[in-house]
Write a protein that holds these residues in place. Structure first.
Motif, mmCIF file in Angstrom:
data_model
loop_
_atom_site.group_PDB
_atom_site.id
_atom_site.type_symbol
_atom_site.label_atom_id
_atom_site.label_comp_id
_atom_site.label_asym_id
_atom_site.label_seq_id
_atom_site.Cartn_x
_atom_site.Cartn_y
_atom_site.Cartn_z
ATOM 1 N N PHE A 92 41.178 50.272 37.186
ATOM 2 C CA PHE A 92 42.050 49.092 37.094
ATOM 3 C C PHE A 92 43.176 49.274 36.066
ATOM 4 O O PHE A 92 44.347 49.043 36.361
ATOM 5 C CB PHE A 92 41.206 47.866 36.750
ATOM 6 C CG PHE A 92 41.994 46.590 36.653
ATOM 7 C CD1 PHE A 92 42.618 46.059 37.768
ATOM 8 C CD2 PHE A 92 42.116 45.924 35.441
ATOM 9 C CE1 PHE A 92 43.337 44.880 37.684
ATOM 10 C CE2 PHE A 92 42.837 44.735 35.347
ATOM 11 C CZ PHE A 92 43.444 44.216 36.472
ATOM 12 N N GLY A 93 42.808 49.724 34.874
ATOM 13 C CA GLY A 93 43.803 49.920 33.816
ATOM 14 C C GLY A 93 44.851 50.960 34.192
ATOM 15 O O GLY A 93 46.047 50.664 34.210
ATOM 16 N N ASP A 110 36.567 49.896 39.072
ATOM 17 C CA ASP A 110 36.771 49.074 37.890
ATOM 18 C C ASP A 110 37.448 49.860 36.773
ATOM 19 O O ASP A 110 38.359 49.369 36.114
ATOM 20 C CB ASP A 110 35.436 48.510 37.386
ATOM 21 C CG ASP A 110 35.645 47.190 36.677
ATOM 22 O OD1 ASP A 110 35.288 46.150 37.252
ATOM 23 O OD2 ASP A 110 36.203 47.190 35.567
ATOM 24 N N MET A 116 42.905 54.603 30.045
ATOM 25 C CA MET A 116 44.341 54.386 29.842
ATOM 26 C C MET A 116 44.892 55.355 28.793
ATOM 27 O O MET A 116 46.077 55.334 28.476
ATOM 28 C CB MET A 116 44.595 52.937 29.429
ATOM 29 C CG MET A 116 44.198 51.944 30.528
ATOM 30 S SD MET A 116 44.256 50.240 29.996
ATOM 31 C CE MET A 116 46.009 49.901 30.119
ATOM 32 N N ASN A 130 47.272 49.786 36.738
ATOM 33 C CA ASN A 130 48.289 48.884 36.195
ATOM 34 C C ASN A 130 49.385 49.638 35.457
ATOM 35 O O ASN A 130 50.487 49.121 35.273
ATOM 36 C CB ASN A 130 47.657 47.858 35.252
ATOM 37 C CG ASN A 130 46.888 46.802 36.009
ATOM 38 O OD1 ASN A 130 47.256 46.440 37.119
ATOM 39 N ND2 ASN A 130 45.803 46.327 35.424
#
Ligand code: ADP
Ligand code: MG
Lengths: 289, 266
Positions: free
Chosen positions: A107-108, A104, A161, A111
């Motif tokens: 995820f950032g 989880d 991120m 991307n």
């Protein structure tokens, strides 16, 4: 990096009978490295305002500059902005979806198109920053964690991120005192280590007074006051009028001042109040003896 | 965005249409739907258009708001339109390989698309002008005769009330989660169909988890207020048939007469 917002206005459901002007002609600047606290009554437009800062919402009018980039311009690359401005939403634990905590959080970064090693390194770093032991939690399902832990996972997902601007929308809402404390300490340590701008939306006046360099007060979509915590919390009458309060220690200091016992010093938290009282009382004892 | 979906949504106003008895509005809507299948040419649709236009004007629901309700079904309309256009035999207007457009096909396509559009607009007029709670009260009342045959009418109505009540909540939730994932760099708008379907996972999982959470909380809240089904339960606002409802029946009769006359004589 700095933030400049000019005449920002946002209207929800424009043109319908129930349209709402949630942000009304707001302008401000934030300098590099500043810690901003945003306070305001529920519905005053805090969340709407900050959702513009990474381009999630488009304004009705006005412009926003992040560094040199005008993010309200037509041809802007949104992923570029979201890499630089990290936004942790209210109740972020409701956005968790992966099978494991580490997936989880990844995820950032995924991307952003980073390499596997880079992602792994960032996940470890982010987990450490939010105080989750990698060996213990990385493989667990985020859905079986406690509320406070879930929220940390969600925050780690944004921290991973590595944004230059970190915005947190009421990160401690609905948490128990221990988790509240933990999250605040976490925000402090992130700021200490990563630098950059931090914007904290909070209902807890004490937290804002303690951590923010400057406080923005929102009222009815407008930016009603801007100032240092000392300046903003000195005007208790105004804050009361718009449905807010001041930190307990500041209230006590204001009450003392109202009785002619002004200390002349800025008192915003319990520690400062304790110092003041200790000084005063020991002074009184000395003059008696 | 996602909030643009107005299907099944209520538009708060105080118009004459809003105040009509919900039972009547449901029946009139059913009559209207039947009437759409009686229309056989564009003059008939003219009558429908005028009628729907007048009702919309009285209801004070902005046209823009109503048309936004069509957005989610544009795809279905386009699909039926294309299918009808290409699949009907007749005089050929245009041909390319195995694809051909016929005069009859084009006529059929427009005809069917219009029927769909009027169907949606008519039924959304019902939901736009009737509070969900009134709507289900109406349905429950209309279903009453079937109760004798063991149909759990109250439970059905309650389920519908809850479902309708949570449409906006779930849309809001979807909007929030979408924004939160976009903030983490998720992209819902570009890429191939497969990529887009995969991009929905971060949206759908939290949405389902949320829906179950909401359902559980609601069940507990109902339980703690001693909800025990429909037996012996009375209504705070009982439905009443009034003068304006009688007027509405007259108008409906005139409308149906016009549709029938058009079908038979023109
Ligand atoms: N997605 C939305 N659609 C319509 N209205 C909204 C939406 N989000 C917020 N609002 C309205 O905008 C105003 C400001 O809300 P918000 O920015 O959430 O305030 P705050 O975060 O200070 O509580 C409120 O009146 C709220 O009802
Ligand atoms: Mg908010």
């Amino acid at each position: 990096m700095s933030i400049r917002v000019e005449n920002l206005t946002h209207i929800y459901n424009k043109g319908l009978a129930y349209e709402t002007k949630a942000v009304d002609d707001v302008s401000f600047t934030v300098a590099d490295g500043e810690f901003i606290g945003i306070i305001g009554h529920t519905g005053s437009g805090k969340s709407t305002l900050i959702q513009h800062l990474n381009g999630i919402l488009k304004p009705e009018s006005g412009s926003i500059f992040i560094g040199d980039a005008e993010i309200t311009a037509k041809k802007i690359k949104m992923n570029e902005i979201r890499k630089r401005v990290g936004l942790v939403f209210q109740y972020p634990e409701y956005q968790l979806f992966e099978e494991t905590v580490s997936k989880d959080i990844a995820f950032g970064p995924k991307n952003l198109g980073l390499s596997e090693e880079e992602i792994d390194e960032r996940v470890r770093e982010a987990m450490q920053m939010v105080g989750l032991d990698f060996a213990t939690y990385a493989g667990r399902s985020p859905f079986e964690l406690s509320g406070g832990q879930k929220r940390r996972v969600a925050i780690a997902g944004v921290i991973a991120m590595r944004p230059e601007v970190l915005i947190l929308d009421e990160p401690t809402a609905g948490l128990d005192p221990k988790s509240h404390e933990d999250i605040l300490n976490m925000v402090k340590s992130i700021r200490h280590r990563a630098g950059g701008i931090v914007i904290l939306v909070s209902h807890n006046m004490g937290d804002v007074a303690e951590m923010a360099d400057r406080v923005f007060v929102m009222d009815g979509g407008k930016l009603a006051r801007v100032g240092t915590p000392a300046e903003v919390f000195a005007d208790e009458a105004f804050l009361k009028r718009i449905g807010l309060g001041v930190p307990p220690a500041a209230r006590m200091a204001n009450d003392l001042a109202a009785r002619g016992l002004a200390s002349g010093r800025v008192i915003l938290n319990i520690d400062e109040m304790t110092d003041f009282l200790a000084d005063t009382l020991s002074g009184a004892r000395e003059s008696k003896s | 965005m996602i909030r643009d979906i107005t299907l099944g949504q209520y538009y708060p106003e105080h118009s004459r249409i809003h105040r009509l008895d919900p039972r009547l509005k449901i029946i009139v809507t059913l009559v209207y739907i039947v009437s759409l299948f009686l229309v056989k040419d564009f003059i008939g649709y003219g009558i429908v258009l005028v009628t729907v236009g007048i009702i919309t004007a009285i209801s004070k629901v902005p046209l823009k708001f109503m048309l936004r309700g069509l957005k989610p079904i544009v795809l279905i309309i386009v699909f039926t339109f294309t299918l009808n256009m290409l699949m009907t035999q007749g005089t050929i207007l245009w041909e390319w390989g195995f694809l051909k457009i016929t005069k009859e096909g084009l006529y059929n396509a427009v005809f069917m698309a219009l029927r769909l559009v009027f169907l949606i607009i008519g039924s959304s007029l019902l939901t736009l002008t009737t509070k969900p709670i009134k709507l289900t009260d109406g349905i429950e009342s209309l279903l009453k005769p079937f109760k004798r045959f063991g149909m759990p009418t109250h439970e059905l109505a309650m389920m519908m009330t809850i479902a309708l009540r949570f449409i906006p909540t779930l849309l809001e939730e979807t909007d929030k989660i979408m924004k939160a994932q976009q903030a983490r760099g998720a992209d819902f708008e570009t890429g191939s169909i497969l990529r887009r379907a995969k991009a929905l996972v971060p949206l759908l999982v939290p949405l389902f988890v949320g829906a179950f959470r909401i359902a559980q909380e609601l069940a507990m809240a109902m339980e703690s207020r001693c909800y025990r089904g429909g037996e012996g339960r009375t209504k705070l606002n009982a439905l009443k048939f009034r003068g304006r409802d009688a007027l509405a029946i007259v108008f409906t009769a005139i409308y149906m007469a016009a549709i029938m006359a058009e079908r038979i004589f023109i």
